[in-house]
Design a protein around this motif. Structure first.
Motif, PDB file in Angstrom:
ATOM      1  N   MET A  22       0.840  -1.193   0.000  1.00 31.51           N
ATOM      2  CA  MET A  22       0.000   0.000   0.000  1.00 31.51           C
ATOM      3  C   MET A  22       0.885   1.256   0.000  1.00 31.51           C
ATOM      4  O   MET A  22       0.631   2.208  -0.746  1.00 31.51           O
ATOM      5  N   ALA A  23       1.927   1.252   0.820  1.00 33.19           N
ATOM      6  CA  ALA A  23       2.816   2.413   0.905  1.00 33.19           C
ATOM      7  C   ALA A  23       3.549   2.657  -0.408  1.00 33.19           C
ATOM      8  O   ALA A  23       3.739   3.807  -0.815  1.00 33.19           O
ATOM      9  N   THR A  24       3.955   1.586  -1.099  1.00 34.92           N
ATOM     10  CA  THR A  24       4.633   1.788  -2.382  1.00 34.92           C
ATOM     11  C   THR A  24       3.660   2.333  -3.426  1.00 34.92           C
ATOM     12  O   THR A  24       4.039   3.128  -4.272  1.00 34.92           O
ATOM     13  N   LYS A  25       2.406   1.945  -3.336  1.00 33.00           N
ATOM     14  CA  LYS A  25       1.408   2.502  -4.259  1.00 33.00           C
ATOM     15  C   LYS A  25       1.131   3.973  -3.963  1.00 33.00           C
ATOM     16  O   LYS A  25       0.691   4.715  -4.839  1.00 33.00           O
ATOM     17  N   LEU A  26       1.396   4.393  -2.728  1.00 34.44           N
ATOM     18  CA  LEU A  26       1.170   5.783  -2.326  1.00 34.44           C
ATOM     19  C   LEU A  26       2.419   6.650  -2.474  1.00 34.44           C
ATOM     20  O   LEU A  26       2.414   7.808  -2.084  1.00 34.44           O
ATOM     21  N   GLY A  27       3.505   6.081  -2.997  1.00 35.59           N
ATOM     22  CA  GLY A  27       4.657   6.917  -3.300  1.00 35.59           C
ATOM     23  C   GLY A  27       6.006   6.458  -2.787  1.00 35.59           C
ATOM     24  O   GLY A  27       7.024   7.062  -3.130  1.00 35.59           O
ATOM     25  N   ALA A  28       6.060   5.437  -1.960  1.00 35.30           N
ATOM     26  CA  ALA A  28       7.365   4.934  -1.521  1.00 35.30           C
ATOM     27  C   ALA A  28       8.045   4.243  -2.705  1.00 35.30           C
ATOM     28  O   ALA A  28       7.382   3.629  -3.537  1.00 35.30           O
TER      29      ALA A  28
END
Length: 142
Positions: free
Chosen positions: A95-101
């Motif tokens: 989820m965090a990588t989809k949000l920009g990580a």
């Protein structure tokens, strides 16, 4: 080398990451939560950010959102000790990588994974058109 900010509420994790990164020649600053991390981030010029997802007060998602408002292209490596539950709950690292990580690491991680994530993120930062990379997609070098 790179100037790196670590935001994690676990002092042991902070110390481990700091030691590994400093041994690799990087300059490292640490903060123990999202609010302190944002204050440090505002006062420094960083090349990379390590960010724990689950912290008291301001979590990593909110911290990452505010960091990206200020500096949209800074590479962020999210880290979490919460287990990835297959099928029974959300995968917060994904989820965090989809949000920009740019990358993610599940605690505990080994030194090679950490250093590979750093190398991959710093390389991706040189070419902003690169897609995001997860720790599993980064080839570990010798």
């Amino acid at each position: 080398m790179a100037r790196i900010l670590i935001i994690d509420d676990d002092g042991g994790v902070q110390a481990t990451i700091r030691l590994l990164l400093e041994r690799a020649g990087h300059s490292v600053v640490v903060a123990s939560d999202g609010r302190k991390g944002l204050a440090v981030f505002d006062s420094g010029n960083f090349d990379l950010l390590f960010l724990d997802i689950f912290m008291p007060g301001m979590d990593g998602f909110e911290t990452m959102r505010l960091v990206h408002q200020q500096q949209p292209l800074i590479p962020v490596v999210v880290i979490s000790g919460n287990p990835i539950l297959s099928g029974s709950g959300p995968d917060f690292l994904t989820m965090a990588t989809k949000l920009g990580a740019v990358s993610s690491l599940q605690k505990p991680f080994n030194p090679a994974e950490l250093l590979a994530a750093v190398a991959g993120c710093l390389e991706a930062a040189k070419s902003p058109s690169s897609s995001s990379v997860t720790a599993g997609e980064i080839a570990l070098g010798p």
